[in-house]
Enzyme design. Structure first.
Site, PDB file in Angstrom:
ATOM      1  N   LYS A 203     -34.154 -41.550  12.357  1.00 16.87           N
ATOM      2  CA  LYS A 203     -33.526 -40.857  11.214  1.00 16.87           C
ATOM      3  C   LYS A 203     -32.605 -41.789  10.436  1.00 16.87           C
ATOM      4  O   LYS A 203     -32.413 -41.601   9.229  1.00 16.87           O
ATOM      5  CB  LYS A 203     -32.790 -39.609  11.702  1.00 16.87           C
ATOM      6  CG  LYS A 203     -31.629 -39.846  12.669  1.00 16.87           C
ATOM      7  CD  LYS A 203     -30.302 -40.038  11.982  1.00 16.87           C
ATOM      8  CE  LYS A 203     -29.207 -40.357  12.978  1.00 16.87           C
ATOM      9  NZ  LYS A 203     -27.906 -40.592  12.319  1.00 16.87           N
ATOM     10  N   THR A 260     -28.053 -36.620   8.084  1.00 13.94           N
ATOM     11  CA  THR A 260     -27.879 -38.023   7.719  1.00 13.94           C
ATOM     12  C   THR A 260     -28.439 -38.330   6.342  1.00 13.94           C
ATOM     13  O   THR A 260     -27.992 -39.271   5.678  1.00 13.94           O
ATOM     14  CB  THR A 260     -28.546 -38.925   8.780  1.00 13.94           C
ATOM     15  OG1 THR A 260     -28.169 -38.478  10.086  1.00 13.94           O
ATOM     16  CG2 THR A 260     -28.113 -40.359   8.638  1.00 13.94           C
TER      17      THR A 260
END
Length: 341
Positions: A203, A260
């Site tokens: 990620k 994120t």
């Protein structure tokens, strides 16, 4: 039955009363505060002398200004003191420090001590995940991993947060989750260590892509496409390395990816945004650690070994390495053959 379950939960958490946190950065400080709120006795180890002094005397980390740490937290620069804890949270940079710190810790570690990695990445050269490094360098340790959608500043201030804590031993995973649990911090336990690690590592690379989209001003539609197709890459990679689907779609996968990729509070997103605005890769981090920049090339090496198609991650790696400009990378993605989703 409910009473028995509650008693078992209490017993599991009470078995772990002393927790050490290795690393006095923003995330380490936040987790030390979290452990105190969970009722644990906490030791915080910090290698850097200046930050250790600030933690001990001003009760504040230079990496998390404005957040005062609890007076009950013991600050130390001695690993042997931290190693006396019943569980250890390893909160040091993945590429730069995990191997060295664990190797040093091993000399003081009692057999069977859980070492919970709270760093996200895959080691260059060896292609080892962080728990594999723990197993290699500290045979006495029981490796575990904590990951999920969590910003250090939010956690330190006691804002509601849910994460995943995984260990191959289900009972240890459950005991660790209960030991860290508080009113505002909820760890879900799992045995899918690899799935949790893959979500945390991949990620960060995809967040750089999201930042590039924002920095280039490509709009909300492009941002949604990057998030969705990036998640498809994460799932493909995860399945190739044995991750469970429910882990990849859970907190440590989709949840962490969503957070994120969501804005500048993420260092990886901010790094990508700077790239999107035209800053060179060696200047775009602004002195902050963006783990995704280190993870991107090794992620692609591992993907090629398994024949996993990861065009977004590949484009990010090319931009960071200077093989493509941002506009060339965007063009390469848009020029890909039309196919079924």
């Amino acid at each position: 039955m409910a009473a028995a379950k509650a008693a078992n939960m209490a017993q599991a958490s009470s078995a772990i009363e002393r927790i050490a946190v290795l690393g006095g950065g923003a995330w380490g400080t936040a987790l030390a505060e979290t452990a105190v709120r969970a009722g644990r006795a906490v030791t915080l180890w910090e290698h850097d002398a200046g930050n250790a002094d600030m933690l001990a005397n001003r009760r504040e980390s230079k990496f998390l200004p404005g957040v005062r740490i609890d007076d009950s937290i013991t600050i130390t620069r001695e690993l042997n003191a931290a190693a006396k804890a019943q569980a250890i949270l390893l909160v040091v940079p993945a590429q730069k420090a995990v191997r060295a710190v664990v190797a040093s810790l091993n000399a003081y570690l009692a057999k069977g001590t859980p070492v919970i990695v709270c760093a996200k990445g895959i080691e260059h050269g060896t292609h080892k995940f962080m728990t594999e490094i723990v197993a290699e360098c500290a045979p006495n340790a029981v490796p575990a991993i904590l990951s999920g959608p969590s910003f250090a500043a939010d956690v330190a201030r006691g804002l509601p947060t849910a994460v995943t804590l995984a260990c191959k031993n289900a009972k240890i995973a459950e005991a660790l989750a209960h030991a860290m649990s508080s009113a505002a911090f909820r760890p879900y336990h799992s045995t899918d260590v690899r799935g949790v690690e893959i979500g945390g590592a991949a990620k960060n690379v995809l967040a750089i892509a999201a930042g590039i989209v924002a920095g280039r001003g490509l709009g909300a539609s492009a941002a949604a496409a990057i998030l969705t197709r990036g998640f498809a890459e994460l799932v493909r990679f995860g399945k190739a390395f044995g991750a469970k689907t429910e882990t990849l779609t859970g907190l440590s996968g989709l949840g962490d990816l969503t957070l994120t990729c969501g804005g500048p509070q993420s260092r990886n997103f901010s790094f990508g945004a700077a790239l999107g605005k035209g800053e060179p890769p060696d200047k775009a981090s602004h002195g902050k650690l963006a783990e995704g920049a280190f993870t991107a090339p090794v992620l692609l090496e591992m993907a090629r070994d398994k024949n996993v198609d990861m065009p977004i991650s590949s484009a990010v790696a090319d931009v960071i390495a200077g093989r493509m400009s941002v506009d060339q990378a965007i063009g390469s993605l848009l020029a890909r053959p039309i196919r079924e989703e």
